[in-house]
Design a protein around this motif. Structure first.
Motif, PDB file in Angstrom:
ATOM      1  N   CYS A  23       0.847  -1.203   0.000  1.00 21.42           N
ATOM      2  CA  CYS A  23       0.000   0.000   0.000  1.00 21.42           C
ATOM      3  C   CYS A  23       0.879   1.248   0.000  1.00 21.42           C
ATOM      4  O   CYS A  23       0.636   2.196  -0.754  1.00 21.42           O
ATOM      5  CB  CYS A  23      -0.927   0.017   1.207  1.00 21.42           C
ATOM      6  SG  CYS A  23      -2.197  -1.260   1.212  1.00 21.42           S
ATOM      7  N   TRP A  24       1.902   1.248   0.848  1.00 17.53           N
ATOM      8  CA  TRP A  24       2.788   2.410   0.932  1.00 17.53           C
ATOM      9  C   TRP A  24       3.562   2.609  -0.363  1.00 17.53           C
ATOM     10  O   TRP A  24       3.781   3.746  -0.776  1.00 17.53           O
ATOM     11  CB  TRP A  24       3.758   2.255   2.100  1.00 17.53           C
ATOM     12  CG  TRP A  24       3.116   2.324   3.446  1.00 17.53           C
ATOM     13  CD1 TRP A  24       1.787   2.506   3.729  1.00 17.53           C
ATOM     14  CD2 TRP A  24       3.776   2.209   4.702  1.00 17.53           C
ATOM     15  NE1 TRP A  24       1.586   2.503   5.089  1.00 17.53           N
ATOM     16  CE2 TRP A  24       2.796   2.322   5.715  1.00 17.53           C
ATOM     17  CE3 TRP A  24       5.095   2.007   5.072  1.00 17.53           C
ATOM     18  CZ2 TRP A  24       3.093   2.253   7.068  1.00 17.53           C
ATOM     19  CZ3 TRP A  24       5.401   1.927   6.426  1.00 17.53           C
ATOM     20  CH2 TRP A  24       4.402   2.060   7.404  1.00 17.53           C
ATOM     21  N   GLN A  25       3.966   1.539  -1.001  1.00 16.26           N
ATOM     22  CA  GLN A  25       4.673   1.654  -2.275  1.00 16.26           C
ATOM     23  C   GLN A  25       3.768   2.333  -3.317  1.00 16.26           C
ATOM     24  O   GLN A  25       4.209   3.240  -4.030  1.00 16.26           O
ATOM     25  CB  GLN A  25       5.105   0.270  -2.760  1.00 16.26           C
ATOM     26  CG  GLN A  25       5.927   0.285  -4.038  1.00 16.26           C
ATOM     27  CD  GLN A  25       6.367  -1.111  -4.452  1.00 16.26           C
ATOM     28  OE1 GLN A  25       5.940  -2.123  -3.888  1.00 16.26           O
ATOM     29  NE2 GLN A  25       7.218  -1.167  -5.451  1.00 16.26           N
ATOM     30  N   ARG A  26       2.508   1.911  -3.367  1.00 18.43           N
ATOM     31  CA  ARG A  26       1.559   2.501  -4.321  1.00 18.43           C
ATOM     32  C   ARG A  26       1.219   3.947  -3.959  1.00 18.43           C
ATOM     33  O   ARG A  26       1.195   4.827  -4.820  1.00 18.43           O
ATOM     34  CB  ARG A  26       0.271   1.681  -4.363  1.00 18.43           C
ATOM     35  CG  ARG A  26       0.382   0.362  -5.082  1.00 18.43           C
ATOM     36  CD  ARG A  26      -0.979  -0.307  -5.275  1.00 18.43           C
ATOM     37  NE  ARG A  26      -1.701  -0.537  -4.030  1.00 18.43           N
ATOM     38  CZ  ARG A  26      -1.598  -1.647  -3.293  1.00 18.43           C
ATOM     39  NH1 ARG A  26      -0.800  -2.620  -3.652  1.00 18.43           N
ATOM     40  NH2 ARG A  26      -2.317  -1.774  -2.180  1.00 18.43           N
ATOM     41  N   GLN A  31      10.250   2.974  -2.312  1.00 21.39           N
ATOM     42  CA  GLN A  31      10.924   1.926  -3.078  1.00 21.39           C
ATOM     43  C   GLN A  31      11.012   0.608  -2.321  1.00 21.39           C
ATOM     44  O   GLN A  31      11.536   0.542  -1.224  1.00 21.39           O
ATOM     45  CB  GLN A  31      12.344   2.389  -3.433  1.00 21.39           C
ATOM     46  CG  GLN A  31      13.122   1.381  -4.246  1.00 21.39           C
ATOM     47  CD  GLN A  31      14.536   1.849  -4.547  1.00 21.39           C
ATOM     48  OE1 GLN A  31      14.915   2.978  -4.280  1.00 21.39           O
ATOM     49  NE2 GLN A  31      15.319   0.951  -5.114  1.00 21.39           N
ATOM     50  N   ARG A  32      10.517  -0.450  -2.952  1.00 24.42           N
ATOM     51  CA  ARG A  32      10.664  -1.804  -2.414  1.00 24.42           C
ATOM     52  C   ARG A  32      12.026  -2.326  -2.866  1.00 24.42           C
ATOM     53  O   ARG A  32      12.359  -2.267  -4.047  1.00 24.42           O
ATOM     54  CB  ARG A  32       9.565  -2.709  -2.952  1.00 24.42           C
ATOM     55  CG  ARG A  32       9.654  -4.159  -2.466  1.00 24.42           C
ATOM     56  CD  ARG A  32       8.617  -5.035  -3.169  1.00 24.42           C
ATOM     57  NE  ARG A  32       7.283  -4.492  -3.036  1.00 24.42           N
ATOM     58  CZ  ARG A  32       6.324  -4.992  -2.261  1.00 24.42           C
ATOM     59  NH1 ARG A  32       6.550  -6.078  -1.556  1.00 24.42           N
ATOM     60  NH2 ARG A  32       5.141  -4.435  -2.198  1.00 24.42           N
ATOM     61  N   VAL A  33      12.803  -2.834  -1.931  1.00 25.69           N
ATOM     62  CA  VAL A  33      14.080  -3.453  -2.275  1.00 25.69           C
ATOM     63  C   VAL A  33      13.779  -4.883  -2.703  1.00 25.69           C
ATOM     64  O   VAL A  33      13.350  -5.712  -1.892  1.00 25.69           O
ATOM     65  CB  VAL A  33      15.070  -3.412  -1.089  1.00 25.69           C
ATOM     66  CG1 VAL A  33      16.343  -4.172  -1.420  1.00 25.69           C
ATOM     67  CG2 VAL A  33      15.392  -1.962  -0.728  1.00 25.69           C
ATOM     68  N   LEU A 163      -4.412  -3.955   8.903  1.00 26.00           N
ATOM     69  CA  LEU A 163      -3.820  -2.623   9.062  1.00 26.00           C
ATOM     70  C   LEU A 163      -4.125  -1.696   7.884  1.00 26.00           C
ATOM     71  O   LEU A 163      -4.004  -0.480   8.012  1.00 26.00           O
ATOM     72  CB  LEU A 163      -2.295  -2.748   9.236  1.00 26.00           C
ATOM     73  CG  LEU A 163      -1.843  -3.529  10.466  1.00 26.00           C
ATOM     74  CD1 LEU A 163      -0.332  -3.745  10.429  1.00 26.00           C
ATOM     75  CD2 LEU A 163      -2.249  -2.829  11.737  1.00 26.00           C
ATOM     76  N   GLY A 164      -4.493  -2.265   6.737  1.00 25.58           N
ATOM     77  CA  GLY A 164      -4.770  -1.443   5.558  1.00 25.58           C
ATOM     78  C   GLY A 164      -3.561  -0.624   5.160  1.00 25.58           C
ATOM     79  O   GLY A 164      -2.444  -1.139   5.118  1.00 25.58           O
ATOM     80  N   ASP A 165      -3.795   0.677   4.908  1.00 21.73           N
ATOM     81  CA  ASP A 165      -2.658   1.531   4.523  1.00 21.73           C
ATOM     82  C   ASP A 165      -1.897   2.046   5.747  1.00 21.73           C
ATOM     83  O   ASP A 165      -0.913   2.751   5.619  1.00 21.73           O
ATOM     84  CB  ASP A 165      -3.099   2.672   3.617  1.00 21.73           C
ATOM     85  CG  ASP A 165      -4.147   3.570   4.257  1.00 21.73           C
ATOM     86  OD1 ASP A 165      -4.510   3.351   5.441  1.00 21.73           O
ATOM     87  OD2 ASP A 165      -4.606   4.493   3.580  1.00 21.73           O
ATOM     88  N   TRP A 166      -2.325   1.714   6.935  1.00 22.26           N
ATOM     89  CA  TRP A 166      -1.656   1.905   8.210  1.00 22.26           C
ATOM     90  C   TRP A 166      -1.053   3.297   8.393  1.00 22.26           C
ATOM     91  O   TRP A 166       0.153   3.485   8.454  1.00 22.26           O
ATOM     92  CB  TRP A 166      -0.600   0.824   8.380  1.00 22.26           C
ATOM     93  CG  TRP A 166      -0.157   0.606   9.787  1.00 22.26           C
ATOM     94  CD1 TRP A 166      -0.823   0.912  10.934  1.00 22.26           C
ATOM     95  CD2 TRP A 166       1.081   0.025  10.200  1.00 22.26           C
ATOM     96  NE1 TRP A 166      -0.094   0.548  12.041  1.00 22.26           N
ATOM     97  CE2 TRP A 166       1.087   0.002  11.607  1.00 22.26           C
ATOM     98  CE3 TRP A 166       2.185  -0.475   9.518  1.00 22.26           C
ATOM     99  CZ2 TRP A 166       2.145  -0.506  12.347  1.00 22.26           C
ATOM    100  CZ3 TRP A 166       3.230  -0.982  10.247  1.00 22.26           C
ATOM    101  CH2 TRP A 166       3.217  -0.988  11.653  1.00 22.26           C
ATOM    102  N   PRO A 167      -1.911   4.316   8.554  1.00 11.03           N
ATOM    103  CA  PRO A 167      -1.416   5.685   8.724  1.00 11.03           C
ATOM    104  C   PRO A 167      -0.552   5.872   9.971  1.00 11.03           C
ATOM    105  O   PRO A 167       0.357   6.705   9.976  1.00 11.03           O
ATOM    106  CB  PRO A 167      -2.684   6.533   8.797  1.00 11.03           C
ATOM    107  CG  PRO A 167      -3.810   5.583   9.014  1.00 11.03           C
ATOM    108  CD  PRO A 167      -3.366   4.242   8.519  1.00 11.03           C
ATOM    109  N   GLU A 168      -0.788   5.074  11.019  1.00  6.49           N
ATOM    110  CA  GLU A 168       0.050   5.184  12.220  1.00  6.49           C
ATOM    111  C   GLU A 168       1.497   4.789  11.911  1.00  6.49           C
ATOM    112  O   GLU A 168       2.438   5.386  12.437  1.00  6.49           O
ATOM    113  CB  GLU A 168      -0.506   4.287  13.345  1.00  6.49           C
ATOM    114  CG  GLU A 168      -1.899   4.654  13.800  1.00  6.49           C
ATOM    115  CD  GLU A 168      -3.015   4.004  12.957  1.00  6.49           C
ATOM    116  OE1 GLU A 168      -4.186   4.291  13.240  1.00  6.49           O
ATOM    117  OE2 GLU A 168      -2.711   3.233  12.011  1.00  6.49           O
TER     118      GLU A 168
END
Length: 181
Positions: A23-26, A31-33, A163-168
């Motif tokens: 989600c964070w990558q999108r 960047q995903r290693v 957690l979904g996109d997990w803003p915390e």
């Protein structure tokens, strides 16, 4: 353009499309290693890949690791001469790779590297993680010199944890970046 990068370090078998790292990558373009082998991970190969990605840009990075990715951070930091390129690390759900029921694919991740990290870090863990108990997470955090926080009964803090996109978590990444700048 920011003055730092965020590198996502998935664990064993990578992070699926509904995982917060994906989600964070999108959403944020972080960047995903990518690793050559997600299913039979070799510690040295993963460390070399992280080093390569960190040296590929002039900007420092915040490392965001999940599961086996936490052990990647610890192992890499214990051997690299380029740790100054890291502003901080968010280490989520570190597994106990020394447990007798650890899958054979992860045998070369023993012993767990317990050397103090040379940058700020935060370990987030769950009280009912099937891959590492609270005591192990707290001990790793202490050994690594990291702050730690238990998020309650949330499983392995992955897609199944809801957690979904997990803003915390995003807020913790931003705090680490600001503190390390």
């Amino acid at each position: 353009m920011t003055d730092h990068r965020v590198l996502l370090l998935p664990g064993w078998q990578d992070s699926g499309p509904d995982h917060w790292q994906s989600c964070w990558q999108r959403q944020h373009g972080w960047q995903r290693v990518m690793q050559d082998d997600w299913f039979w991970p070799r510690r040295g190969d993963w460390m070399a890949r992280l080093e390569e990605v960190l040296l590929d840009a002039d900007r420092p990075a915040v490392l965001v690791a999940h599961s086996l990715g936490c052990h990647l951070v610890a192992a890499w930091a214990a051997h690299s001469s380029h740790t100054a390129r890291v502003l901080g690390a968010l280490l989520v759900a570190p597994p106990d790779t020394e447990s007798p029921d650890t899958p054979p694919q992860l045998a070369n991740w023993r012993p767990m590297v317990r050397k103090r990290l040379p940058f700020a870090a935060l370990v987030l863990h769950s009280s009912d993680d099937p891959f590492g108990n609270t005591h192990c997470a707290e001990r790793l955090a202490a050994d690594w010199g990291a702050a730690q926080r238990c998020l309650g009964a949330r499983g392995h803090l992955n897609a199944e944890s809801g957690l979904g996109d997990w803003p915390e978590g995003v807020a913790e990444v931003r705090r680490l970046a600001a503190a390390g700048a």
